[in-house]
Scaffold this active site. Sequence first.
Site, PDB file in Angstrom:
ATOM      1  N   GLU A  39       0.879  -1.175   0.000  1.00  0.00           N
ATOM      2  CA  GLU A  39       0.000   0.000   0.000  1.00  0.00           C
ATOM      3  C   GLU A  39       0.907   1.212   0.000  1.00  0.00           C
ATOM      4  OE1 GLU A  39      -1.228   3.274   1.799  1.00  0.00           O
ATOM      5  OE2 GLU A  39      -1.612   1.892   3.455  1.00  0.00           O
ATOM      6  N   CYS A  63      -2.059   8.327   4.250  1.00  0.00           N
ATOM      7  CA  CYS A  63      -2.033   7.827   2.881  1.00  0.00           C
ATOM      8  C   CYS A  63      -3.365   8.031   2.182  1.00  0.00           C
ATOM      9  CB  CYS A  63      -1.654   6.343   2.861  1.00  0.00           C
ATOM     10  SG  CYS A  63      -2.731   5.305   3.878  1.00  0.00           S
TER      11      CYS A  63
END
Length: 521
Positions: free
Chosen positions: A256, A295
Amino acid sequence: MLELENFLAGQWAAGNGPGATLRDPLSGAALARADSAGLDLAAGFEWARRHGGQALRALTYADRAALLARVAEVLQANRDKYFDIAMRNSGTVRQDSSIDIDGGIYTLSYYARLGARLSGQAMMADGEPVALARDNAYAVQHISTPARGLALLINAFNFPSWGLWEKAAPALLSGVPIVVKPATATAWLAHEMVADVLAAAILPQGALSLVCASHPGLLDALAPGDLLSFTGSSDTAALLRAHRRVTHDGVRMNAETDSLNCALLGPDAASGGPAFDAMVREVVREITIKSGQKCTAIRRILVPQEAYERAAQAIAAELAAVTVGDPRHPDVRMGSLVSRRQHDDVQSGIQALRAHSQVLFNGDAVRLIDADPKVAACVAPWLLGAPEPDTHPLAHQLEVFGPVATLMPYRDAEHALDLARRGQGSLVASIYSDDSAFFARSAHELADSHGRLHWVSPEAAKTHTGHGNVMPQSLHGGPGRAGGGEELGGLRALSFYHRRTAVQAAPERLQALAGPMGQAS
């Protein structure tokens, strides 16, 4: 100075190198030292596979779920200590620390409840038997069994708690031992949590190991059958993917990474109203929470052309009310970045973006509270504008990992969706609209390039979980530059830690598998 020791092969061990110093991001004062030089990682990892893996697999899914519940209880009992560490090492205000600390505890508790519904221990059925021959004389049953390796969990600096436990919970529930590698800059919180769990002697020996600092042999210590779960930059992910353990030995990797997420205001909300107001509130939240170090944070704001000035003024007015500085001060709403190095990276990125942008809110004009701008890692919020988004490619390519977002106008729905896709793969897009047809079109057009679509219609404006909040019930991950991976999503998370196998036999013989299978009850 506090020494953050490593935990391998059932023992705490210090490194024998110069180590790395963890610092207070407000004052620069040294807080702790982390070092892993000289550790025999290969031996430690093998010990975890042999002892931790065997002990975990001997338990049922429900037994392992009960262990997760006890881990959550230990962490809950030490919350105040963790909040103090987060403030000192990450520079976050209490509300931002809660997202990390309480988010990690909630995720553990969620998987404990979910796992309690599972029975059996050796395997889980994957679908129903399917005939392979006439008259069903021969058939295939797919099964999933826990991986017999270990899971190396490499986490980013922004979520030392949640980043750890959102990976650890499904791994341990699956029966796979874990080696935790937190980002060194903020490893203190992860170290303290792991130490508390180990002291409580909840998990079997070898189920939980910890490496606090960088080690050149970290991936070399992996073996075929192991798993690697990574959160961080796309550049680092590329290096990990190129390692021989991944390319040659088949270590399964989940990543990720970077993501230029967007907020999209529907054409129906151009003149204002509940959807417009909800978009403004959420954009300001996402710019300021954890100082933009998420994020999933909103990096691009897409609005109809006629709403550009209105949105710029509304967002800037809200940002002007945000107080920035030392999180110890009761009036401070937004703390610092995690380090002076991160401060310099963010400032460099802002200057690169603003060279081709309008400055709609200038963070440099904000006075810091109880923080020396020459020392503290504080960056106040910035709002930039790209009135011609088609000729500003950097706004769709450069993610500044801090409190900055770029406002962009679109001509029509087709143009809006095209701009959203220019992120080249994102974790999340949020859509603010009262038009179901527009959302349905957006979902159809954006699903392949986004891991999550977050629709905020007027009736959901007060109850939605938040653009940037990652809930364990939903998948987390995204295609393309977002890493191409998947985490969480309820029981879907367990699939990464299991191996799928096709078992072919006479149908009546397949019944022998039913006893030890773990299935949702």
